[in-house]
Design a protein around this motif. Structure first.
Motif, short mmCIF file in Angstrom:
data_model
loop_
_atom_site.label_atom_id
_atom_site.label_comp_id
_atom_site.label_asym_id
_atom_site.label_seq_id
_atom_site.Cartn_x
_atom_site.Cartn_y
_atom_site.Cartn_z
N UNK A 46 0.89 -1.32 -0.19
CA UNK A 46 -0.11 -0.12 0.04
C UNK A 46 0.85 1.22 0.01
N UNK A 47 0.29 2.27 -0.56
CA UNK A 47 1.01 3.63 -0.15
C UNK A 47 1.72 3.81 1.06
N UNK A 48 1.04 3.44 2.02
CA UNK A 48 1.58 3.64 3.41
C UNK A 48 2.65 2.83 3.81
N UNK A 49 3.04 1.82 3.14
CA UNK A 49 3.96 0.79 3.18
C UNK A 49 3.51 -0.43 3.98
N UNK A 50 1.97 -0.35 3.90
CA UNK A 50 1.59 -1.82 4.42
C UNK A 50 1.82 -3.08 3.37
N UNK A 51 1.73 -4.21 3.81
CA UNK A 51 1.86 -5.43 2.95
C UNK A 51 0.94 -6.30 3.14
N UNK A 59 -2.16 -16.06 5.31
CA UNK A 59 -1.76 -14.83 4.78
C UNK A 59 -1.10 -13.84 5.97
N UNK A 60 -0.24 -13.28 5.32
CA UNK A 60 0.55 -12.20 6.37
C UNK A 60 0.16 -11.03 5.84
N UNK A 61 -0.02 -10.13 6.98
CA UNK A 61 -0.37 -8.66 6.83
C UNK A 61 0.50 -7.88 7.66
N UNK A 63 3.59 -8.19 7.79
CA UNK A 63 4.58 -9.10 8.30
C UNK A 63 3.97 -10.05 9.33
N UNK A 64 2.57 -9.87 9.59
CA UNK A 64 2.11 -10.73 10.90
C UNK A 64 1.00 -11.87 10.27
N UNK A 65 1.01 -13.02 10.82
CA UNK A 65 -0.19 -13.71 10.59
C UNK A 65 -1.50 -13.11 10.51
N UNK A 66 -2.50 -13.31 9.63
CA UNK A 66 -3.63 -12.64 9.60
C UNK A 66 -4.81 -13.66 9.20
N UNK A 67 -5.85 -13.57 9.72
CA UNK A 67 -6.92 -14.30 9.29
C UNK A 67 -8.09 -13.55 8.87
#
Length: 789
Positions: A46-51, A59-61, A63-67
């Motif tokens: 994302x533009x803010x640096x989110x991944x 899924x990782x969001x 850098x962290x696991x995400x459900x």
């Protein structure tokens, strides 16, 4: 002598108690939590640096696991003026991602003439999702199904010398034009642009299922599928044990669809494709998402399904075999059947108490993404005189209620409340859960009719984890399962749950117990209360009827607010069953509430509110309720005031308790009976400004009901053992000048759907039965709440 007799009596009771215990053992020391990264063509920034990225397990969001917790809601099946209100309800219910179908024929009913206005305003809908802090997955098709006319393919494609759902150049030219239109509508709303769209589903059940052409002849005689695929095509989700000789061609088509979507600007971190029943995906370029329908209307009725049996769902997906290598992808579900459509011949009734056990089974089995179909029901639109419902004439013309947690017009049902308990859990504890793998105990049954064996699974990293269990089976009567103890062998030693007692898992109930995990830095050896959510810096748990609430901590800890004891290196906290209590452990706040109280709880900021009404909103709290007087408990304690009515403080065992009284509204509506089959509604004098909504609940028993106004069918209903609830506000303009007519048809004594109903009326000597009952008018109130410390 008396002492000796007493001794033997006690010894016999101890031996009997020991023999009556059911000890269920599982070893998690050999779990493999290895993940593979970098092999999938997925992810984004994302533009803010989110991944967002995808590995082989989850899924990782950032850098962290995400459900993700995904709820299906079709904007085209809901009035635009209600979108914001209904999205707020979804978020309050614990949904984090809205999944929505795009139906091509709704947006291009005539060749080359696109519409994106009114209820077809896709851009406005996605922007509202963004405003409500909800992510979006758009299911763009071009084929969607969704029990919609032609599955979304335009009528004008029928009969042309082209092969739909194939790489036929002419068909793909039309698809490319359609995708470009979608891309233009969604400009700036992709995750890479700072927008809420994190994913796209390409096609639907490709090379697996299709619907019939509305312009064809005969039921499903002409399928919306390429001719090469007709031999393997089903009408709904199922098992394909024959494979697919055309899989290479299908894979090429799916890859081309993704290319066209990205070229049109529909560029997202996640691409998904339905993977059940040997459906074709984009190999390495999409996540195969799965389904599960325990109460499917297209399968034989009254047969217990396997969907309530725990399994390693990643290795052994439901509706297997599948077309892909399961080791490469995380297990995710797009369509877990929270509800079901009905037809005249088939009333597959889904009890809402089945929803939570079904989700506990799915998450315990390893799903790292839940997708509810449907989470919010809807109403099939009419456009240019065309009926956009399913081509099968036996289904509802207008209603797509689907028996969902939030009904056709957003009326909340039990399933809405109960699903919160796992939705909030996944949102707040999914980071620790996602990397944990499923272990299925050897003791688990493989017989869906076996309702005496404790059904449970463990997700663990080898040291700690969660025990998932339930006591529900569709189409079977379950009994309370008592005297249970679970022993888990971990790399850190053996954990007994509970250590010095047993538990009873009551019929239709479920539970999630943590062991060897930390909450706020506090090391839990185990707990017989269920983790629910985080509130501020505190943690909320749920106590369950039949299970003594207990928390056991490794080491010695300072506990304030409840009694505790220390023994053999552990701190024991025993709580009072059925009571809410809050306490501190080493300064960290904890709250334990009974199951029924948790059903009526909603997160708002750093507070948890308990109320029979629904508490929605993020910028400001609002309460939506069908009672003008409602109690509200706020935890942790806070001051409460309201935009409308008066609010007074009352007593509570936790937090602060308040009673809100709003001016009661007389809707000034008339519901009159005419003959033995008709009810006439006159709402010409209703002051709609005073009401959030106005519902009519029809407590009829019959075959079906039809709602008409000004010559048009507005909605309809097949009787399914439950009242029919209709919302009126979206019809307010028409109701000022026209009455609304409700026409009811009697139940036929020989109707084949009667086998689906739980209770049948007494037909006596008659061949028909119809009881209109007494309709109830239900006003809905809504006001802003102000919460201050």
């Amino acid at each position: 002598m008396k002492r000796l007799i007493a001794f033997f009596i006690i010894l016999a009771l101890v031996c009997f108690s020991a023999s009556a215990q059911k000890i269920w053992k599982t070893d998690v020391t050999n779990v493999d939590t290895t993940v593979v990264r970098g092999h999938l063509q997925l992810g984004g920034v994302s533009p803010s640096g989110g991944t967002i990225s995808v590995n082989s397990n989850y899924i990782e969001r950032n850098g962290k696991p995400y459900i993700p917790v995904m709820g299906e809601f079709h904007y085209s099946r809901c009035a635009k003026e209600n979108w914001d209100k209904e999205l707020k309800k979804m978020k309050a219910g614990g949904i984090s991602v809205v999944a929505t179908y795009l139906f091509w024929n709704y947006h291009e009913p005539e060749e080359g003439k696109f519409r994106w206005d009114g209820n077809a305003d896709l851009r406005a809908f996605v922007k509202l999702c963004d405003e409500n802090n909800l992510d979006v997955i758009v299911r763009i098709g071009p084929y969607s199904h969704g029990e919609w006319r032609n599955g979304g393919l335009p009528d004008w494609l029928y009969g042309r010398p082209i092969e739909v759902r194939s790489n036929d150049p002419e068909y793909m030219r039309y698809v490319e034009r359609y995708f470009k239109q979608v891309g233009e509508q969604l400009t700036g709303l992709m995750y890479k642009d700072g927008g809420p769209i994190i994913g796209v589903q390409l096609e639907n059940e490709y090379q697996h299922a299709a619907s019939g052409w509305a312009l064809g002849y005969g039921r499903f005689s002409e399928l919306t599928a390429a001719r090469m695929d007709v031999g393997i095509t089903q009408v709904q989700a199922g098992i394909n044990s024959e494979g697919n000789a055309n899989s290479a061609i299908g894979a090429s088509h799916m890859k081309e669809l993704k290319r066209l979507a990205k070229a049109a600007g529909i560029d997202t971190p996640l691409y998904t494709a339905t993977g059940w029943g040997f459906a074709t995906i984009v190999e390495d370029g999409s996540i195969p998402v799965m389904a599960g329908y325990a109460y499917a209307a297209w399968t034989p009725g009254n047969v217990a399904s396997d969907f309530y049996l725990f399994k390693d769902i990643r290795k052994h997906p439901d509706y297997a075999p599948v077309s892909f290598d399961t080791s490469k992808y995380p297990a995710m579900a797009a369509e877990i059947g929270t509800g079901m459509m009905t037809s005249h011949e088939r009333r597959s009734i889904v009890p809402h108490e089945s929803f939570l056990p079904f989700m506990v089974r799915n998450v315990g089995s390893g799903n790292n993404g839940l997708g509810y179909y449907m989470y919010h029901g809807g109403n099939n639109p009419l456009f240019e005189g065309s009926n956009l419902s399913y081509t099968d004439g036996s289904v509802s013309m207008r209603s797509y209620d689907y028996q969902s947690p939030l009904g056709e017009d957003g009326y909340p049902r039990l399933g809405y409340k109960s699903l919160k308990l796992i939705n909030y859990f996944l949102q707040d504890f999914g980071e620790s859960l996602a990397p944990m793998v499923t272990v299925i105990p050897d003791s688990n049954t493989s017989d869906s009719k076996d309702v005496t064996t404790l059904r449970y699974a463990i997700r663990s990293n080898g040291y700690g984890g969660y025990v998932f269990m339930h006591n529900f089976q569709d189409r079977c009567q379950t009994q309370n399962l008592g005297n249970n103890r679970i022993e888990v062998q971990t790399k850190s030693g053996k954990v007994c749950i509970p250590a010095n007692n047993t538990f009873t898992l009551k019929s239709k109930m479920s539970a999630i117990f943590p062991f060897g995990v930390e909450f706020g830095g506090i090391p839990f050896n185990y707990a017989t209360v269920q983790p629910y959510c985080k509130v501020g810096n505190g943690f909320v748990f749920i106590s369950l009827d039949g299970i003594a609430p207990e928390i056991v901590l490794d080491g010695k800890h300072f506990v304030k607010g409840v009694k505790s004891s220390f023994s053999q290196g552990r701190t024991y906290i025993k709580l009072v069953a059925g009571q809410a209590c809050d306490f501190k452990i080493d300064g960290v706040d904890f709250l334990v509430v009974p199951f029924d109280m948790a059903l009526n709880s909603y997160k708002y900021g750093d507070r948890l509110l308990f109320s029979e009404g629904i508490v929605v909103g993020s910028e400001k709290a609002e309460i939506i309720t069908t009672s003008s007087s409602v109690n509200i408990v706020v935890w942790p304690e806070a001051k409460l005031s309201s935009e409308k009515g008066t609010i007074t403080k009352s007593n509570s065992s936790i937090g602060s308790s308040w009673t809100l009284n709003m001016p009661e509204v007389n809707p000034n509506i008339s519901v009159k009976k005419s003959g033995d089959r008709y009810l006439i509604v006159d709402a010409s004098n209703v002051n709609w400004d005073e009401l959030s909504e106005l519902y009519i609940k029809f407590n009829y028993v019959g075959d079906r009901g039809v709602c008409l106004m000004n010559g048009y069918v507005k909605t309809d209903n097949f009787y399914v053992d439950a009242p029919w609830i209709v919302a009126l506000k979206k019809h307010s303009e028409g109701l000022r000048e026209h009455n609304m007519y409700f026409y009811f048809l009697p139940m036929d004594k020989n109707g084949q759907y009667l086998k689906d109903l739980s209770k049948l009326p007494d037909f006596g000597k008659s061949k028909e039965y119809l009881d209109l009952g007494t309709p109830e008018v239900i006003p809905e109130y809504r006001t802003t709440l102000f919460i201050t410390k």
